[in-house]
Write a protein that holds these residues in place. Structure first.
Motif, PDB file in Angstrom:
ATOM      1  N   PHE A  42       0.893  -1.282  -0.076  1.00 47.67           N
ATOM      2  CA  PHE A  42       0.127  -0.104  -0.025  1.00 47.67           C
ATOM      3  C   PHE A  42       0.960   1.387   0.015  1.00 47.67           C
ATOM      4  O   PHE A  42       2.111   1.085   0.309  1.00 47.67           O
ATOM      5  CB  PHE A  42      -0.874  -0.098   1.275  1.00 47.67           C
ATOM      6  N   ASN A  43       0.278   2.234  -0.357  1.00 48.72           N
ATOM      7  CA  ASN A  43       0.947   3.551  -0.278  1.00 48.72           C
ATOM      8  C   ASN A  43       0.476   4.559   0.889  1.00 48.72           C
ATOM      9  O   ASN A  43      -0.815   4.350   0.742  1.00 48.72           O
ATOM     10  CB  ASN A  43       0.901   4.302  -1.713  1.00 48.72           C
ATOM     11  N   ALA A  44       1.174   5.006   1.604  1.00 50.69           N
ATOM     12  CA  ALA A  44       0.759   5.906   2.747  1.00 50.69           C
ATOM     13  C   ALA A  44       0.863   7.385   2.232  1.00 50.69           C
ATOM     14  O   ALA A  44       2.006   7.508   1.634  1.00 50.69           O
ATOM     15  CB  ALA A  44       1.473   5.423   3.919  1.00 50.69           C
ATOM     16  N   THR A  45      -0.114   8.278   2.573  1.00 44.65           N
ATOM     17  CA  THR A  45       0.254   9.675   2.274  1.00 44.65           C
ATOM     18  C   THR A  45       1.081  10.450   3.263  1.00 44.65           C
ATOM     19  O   THR A  45       1.613  11.427   3.211  1.00 44.65           O
ATOM     20  CB  THR A  45      -1.071  10.580   2.071  1.00 44.65           C
ATOM     21  N   LYS A  46       1.318   9.634   4.451  1.00 46.78           N
ATOM     22  CA  LYS A  46       1.989  10.189   5.627  1.00 46.78           C
ATOM     23  C   LYS A  46       2.539   9.120   6.634  1.00 46.78           C
ATOM     24  O   LYS A  46       2.130   8.026   6.569  1.00 46.78           O
ATOM     25  CB  LYS A  46       1.473  11.339   6.376  1.00 46.78           C
ATOM     26  N   ASN A  47       3.417   9.311   7.468  1.00 45.38           N
ATOM     27  CA  ASN A  47       4.081   8.372   8.379  1.00 45.38           C
ATOM     28  C   ASN A  47       3.026   8.372   9.284  1.00 45.38           C
ATOM     29  O   ASN A  47       2.413   9.207   9.804  1.00 45.38           O
ATOM     30  CB  ASN A  47       5.237   9.085   9.144  1.00 45.38           C
ATOM     31  N   SER A  48       2.345   7.050   9.938  1.00 46.34           N
ATOM     32  CA  SER A  48       1.520   6.828  10.814  1.00 46.34           C
ATOM     33  C   SER A  48       1.475   5.386  11.262  1.00 46.34           C
ATOM     34  O   SER A  48       2.091   4.681  10.268  1.00 46.34           O
ATOM     35  CB  SER A  48      -0.011   7.214  10.186  1.00 46.34           C
ATOM     36  N   ASP A  49       1.017   5.254  12.272  1.00 47.15           N
ATOM     37  CA  ASP A  49       0.663   3.819  12.741  1.00 47.15           C
ATOM     38  C   ASP A  49      -0.550   3.231  12.155  1.00 47.15           C
ATOM     39  O   ASP A  49      -1.388   3.996  12.466  1.00 47.15           O
ATOM     40  CB  ASP A  49       0.712   3.875  14.368  1.00 47.15           C
ATOM     41  N   VAL A  50      -0.457   2.097  11.714  1.00 47.45           N
ATOM     42  CA  VAL A  50      -1.819   1.502  11.180  1.00 47.45           C
ATOM     43  C   VAL A  50      -1.689  -0.007  11.934  1.00 47.45           C
ATOM     44  O   VAL A  50      -0.920  -0.598  11.981  1.00 47.45           O
ATOM     45  CB  VAL A  50      -1.831   1.342   9.491  1.00 47.45           C
ATOM     46  N   ILE A  51      -3.079  -0.355  11.827  1.00 43.17           N
ATOM     47  CA  ILE A  51      -3.212  -1.718  12.225  1.00 43.17           C
ATOM     48  C   ILE A  51      -4.012  -2.700  11.028  1.00 43.17           C
ATOM     49  O   ILE A  51      -4.816  -2.334  10.374  1.00 43.17           O
ATOM     50  CB  ILE A  51      -4.522  -1.647  13.193  1.00 43.17           C
ATOM     51  N   VAL A  70       5.361   4.428   6.551  1.00 43.00           N
ATOM     52  CA  VAL A  70       6.158   5.498   6.205  1.00 43.00           C
ATOM     53  C   VAL A  70       5.576   6.049   5.114  1.00 43.00           C
ATOM     54  O   VAL A  70       4.777   5.303   4.375  1.00 43.00           O
ATOM     55  CB  VAL A  70       7.694   5.200   6.078  1.00 43.00           C
ATOM     56  N   LYS A  71       5.679   7.569   4.848  1.00 45.36           N
ATOM     57  CA  LYS A  71       5.109   8.020   3.493  1.00 45.36           C
ATOM     58  C   LYS A  71       5.848   7.442   2.287  1.00 45.36           C
ATOM     59  O   LYS A  71       6.642   7.086   2.216  1.00 45.36           O
ATOM     60  CB  LYS A  71       5.446   9.559   3.682  1.00 45.36           C
ATOM     61  N   GLY A  72       5.010   6.984   1.420  1.00 42.64           N
ATOM     62  CA  GLY A  72       5.177   6.200   0.228  1.00 42.64           C
ATOM     63  C   GLY A  72       4.768   4.830   0.400  1.00 42.64           C
ATOM     64  O   GLY A  72       3.922   4.490   1.061  1.00 42.64           O
ATOM     65  N   LYS A  73       5.812   4.006  -0.420  1.00 45.37           N
ATOM     66  CA  LYS A  73       5.204   2.314  -0.551  1.00 45.37           C
ATOM     67  C   LYS A  73       5.790   1.590   0.574  1.00 45.37           C
ATOM     68  O   LYS A  73       6.960   1.883   1.254  1.00 45.37           O
ATOM     69  CB  LYS A  73       6.188   2.031  -1.727  1.00 45.37           C
TER      70      LYS A  73
END
Length: 106
Positions: A42-51, A70-73
């Motif tokens: 997945f691609n994230a638009t920002k650094n974040s914690d995900v479950i 992390v932001k990106g792939k």
């Protein structure tokens, strides 16, 4: 005049709500279907914690994992472990949003 102002306000509110960027994009599992293991990307638009959660078709949670995206792939290796053949729903969730898709274990 009031109708024009109300219309403009409604238009701006709808424009803002529809233009919000989703934090998780391009969610996929490759290969799908799989027999032993797959990779969730997945691609994230920002650094974040995900479950990362996997549920069976009855809705029972069979796997949960916290990921520091992390932001990106990003990618998450997933091994079927003791899960039996069937259809499963996998979900990535941050504090406000979630995205779900399915994969098949053969």
């Amino acid at each position: 005049m009031k109708k024009k102002l109300l219309f403009t306000l409604l238009f701006l509110v709808s424009l803002i709500s529809f233009s919000q960027q989703k934090p998780i994009l391009k969610l996929s599992a490759v290969p799908n279907p799989f027999t032993n293991a797959t990779k969730i990307t997945f691609n994230a638009t920002k650094n974040s914690d995900v479950i990362f959660t996997v549920k069976n078709v009855l809705g029972k949670t069979v796997h949960t994992q916290k990921i520091e995206a992390v932001k990106g792939k990003n990618s998450i290796p997933f091994d079927k472990g003791n899960l039996s053949k069937g259809i499963y729903i996998y979900t990535l969730q941050d504090k406000k949003h979630f995205t779900s898709k399915r994969f098949v274990i053969q």
